[in-house]
Design an enzyme around this catalytic site. Sequence first.
Site, short mmCIF file in Angstrom:
data_model
loop_
_atom_site.label_atom_id
_atom_site.label_comp_id
_atom_site.label_asym_id
_atom_site.label_seq_id
_atom_site.Cartn_x
_atom_site.Cartn_y
_atom_site.Cartn_z
N HIS A 1 -34.38 8.72 0.78
CA HIS A 1 -35.07 8.11 -0.36
C HIS A 1 -34.62 8.74 -1.68
O HIS A 1 -35.45 9.19 -2.47
CB HIS A 1 -36.59 8.30 -0.22
CG HIS A 1 -37.21 7.51 0.88
ND1 HIS A 1 -38.52 7.72 1.29
CD2 HIS A 1 -36.74 6.51 1.65
CE1 HIS A 1 -38.81 6.87 2.27
NE2 HIS A 1 -37.74 6.13 2.50
N HIS B 1 -42.26 4.68 1.03
CA HIS B 1 -40.89 4.22 1.18
C HIS B 1 -40.52 3.40 -0.06
O HIS B 1 -41.35 2.70 -0.64
CB HIS B 1 -40.76 3.41 2.46
CG HIS B 1 -41.04 4.23 3.68
ND1 HIS B 1 -40.08 4.58 4.60
CD2 HIS B 1 -42.18 4.84 4.10
CE1 HIS B 1 -40.61 5.34 5.54
NE2 HIS B 1 -41.89 5.51 5.26
#
Length: 585
Positions: free
Chosen positions: A519, A563
């Site tokens: 990420h 996310h």
Amino acid sequence: MPTFTGLLILSIFVTSGLCAVYQQLSDLKQDRFDFVVVGGGTAGAVVASRLSEVEKFQVLVIEAGPSNEGVLNSQVPLLAFDIQHTPYDWNFTTTPQKFANGRTVSYSRGFMLGGTSSTDLMVFTRGTTDDYDRWARVTGDPGWSWDQMFPYFIKNERFMPPTDGRNITGEYDPTIHGYDGMTRVSLVNEVQNPFESNVFAAADELGGNFQFNLDMNNGTLLGTAWVQGTNGGGERSSSATAYLTRQILGRKNLHVLLNTRTTRIQRSKTSSSDGPEFDKVEVVGNGWPRLFRATKEVILSAGSIGSPHILFHSGIGDAQELESVGIKPRVNLPSLGKNLTDHPFLLMVFEANTTEPNIFANSTLLAEAFEEWNSSRTGPLANIPSANIIYGRLPTNLPFDDPSPGPNTGHWELVLSLNRRPTATPQVIAAISIVSPTSRGTLTINSSDPFDSPLIDPTFFATPGDIAIARDAVRNVRKFFAAKSWEGYITSETPPSAGADSDDELDAFISGNFTTTWHPGCTAMMSPKGADYGVVDPDLKVKGIRGLRIVDASVMPFLISGHLLAGIYAIGERAADMIKQDWMS
């Protein structure tokens, strides 16, 4: 398993015959466009698709990788892990990490149309009200607040029931979802009992951090919930499949160029001239260089790694650092690459006493599952790798400042699943992600060759707070699996986490085993208009440069605490509206 899926990839691969898609540089004859979008990934596909809705706009998308079509490991949700470390991955590696005693970390990024939305694990979380309200606060632009971003979440989403038709009442909140958008989102297709029933029984028993949350996309990422994923319709919904459909690619004003690497953006005018200042995009394809010109804007959407990398080689960044590697500085932006943020990741594994089938441990079951998926998009292969997710917070009275943006936001995330890999005995996996990290790293270069990989240094676990979050997460995993519902099901914790109890022992486990949740963000962060720090203004225009905008996760001033996919889609949708407003008013 890799051999099986590899053969399937070869057997069904097809090449797009659409005239708007160019497989190689020499196929595209046109050189001038209104907008040149560098990167056909998550946000780039959104921007290109939305801009091409305006018939008078000529839009070019330049994608370094190949088409997404026919790549089975990308298409089948439960095969998501098998797309990493393949030719569809940039296959980056971090610099040696100090907390890991010099160990490097594999850094997967999607190398195909759709970018990482074509290769990620498809968990779909918007983040929290705290995340976006902080963006609005630190940028001075209320348009980045949760309330004003919410319509873009709805615009992006096409929520749909699981393909097996099961009743999902009580597993999500239907009032907060979009049903007419682009990205297909759903819940798990096939419930794995008793695993899922044990998860929610434990949540009810323990409460606190584990209390039931009806919908993890309601702005409060706390508690135990059903995972929502981009597997609506039983297959991956990426930015390529959602925003670059065959119908959209049929637009005469949209051109998608594949297998072509952008190396630099060139300046052709001074800042006092009319028109865009950096308007020439230098690319290489099939070994040959070429320039494309944007008459309105160049839009960088090459991701948190790719966008800064291209800017560095264009002479944009910290002037002294550029000179040190033999690049002539064009625009001094010292903040570029300086705020790299990522979510560290850990795995804990537990032996389980269960007869729930593991299709990857049985070739007959796997073949049957593939036949079911291929004929109806149902069965276990239609699911993303996990059905359950938990977000929790550290205790109060911390010895350091709260690293989260607010009370609706977790410090850690647990993604729970049965182990889908062949093992001697059944196993349960708890994947830990540190979603409110305070460590900040850098993205730099050490060469003037744009084909050399950048230096990626996330500087994981550089602060005591991040280490404390990881310890707390490990202890909460154990607390969760000690609930009564798991008696007789969870039999033991396995190495390397087993036996690590004291802070020092936990630190050794974390140091030796952490990786990344993949990420990365914040490397071209937004800051208030006129600020002498940051890389882009709140309208995503690069500071001090006319005609250049960045639209991807690099512009986040802080990572969202979940996310990134849903947030990047919303950034792309808002950016497209801002660009249209600038050029249609």
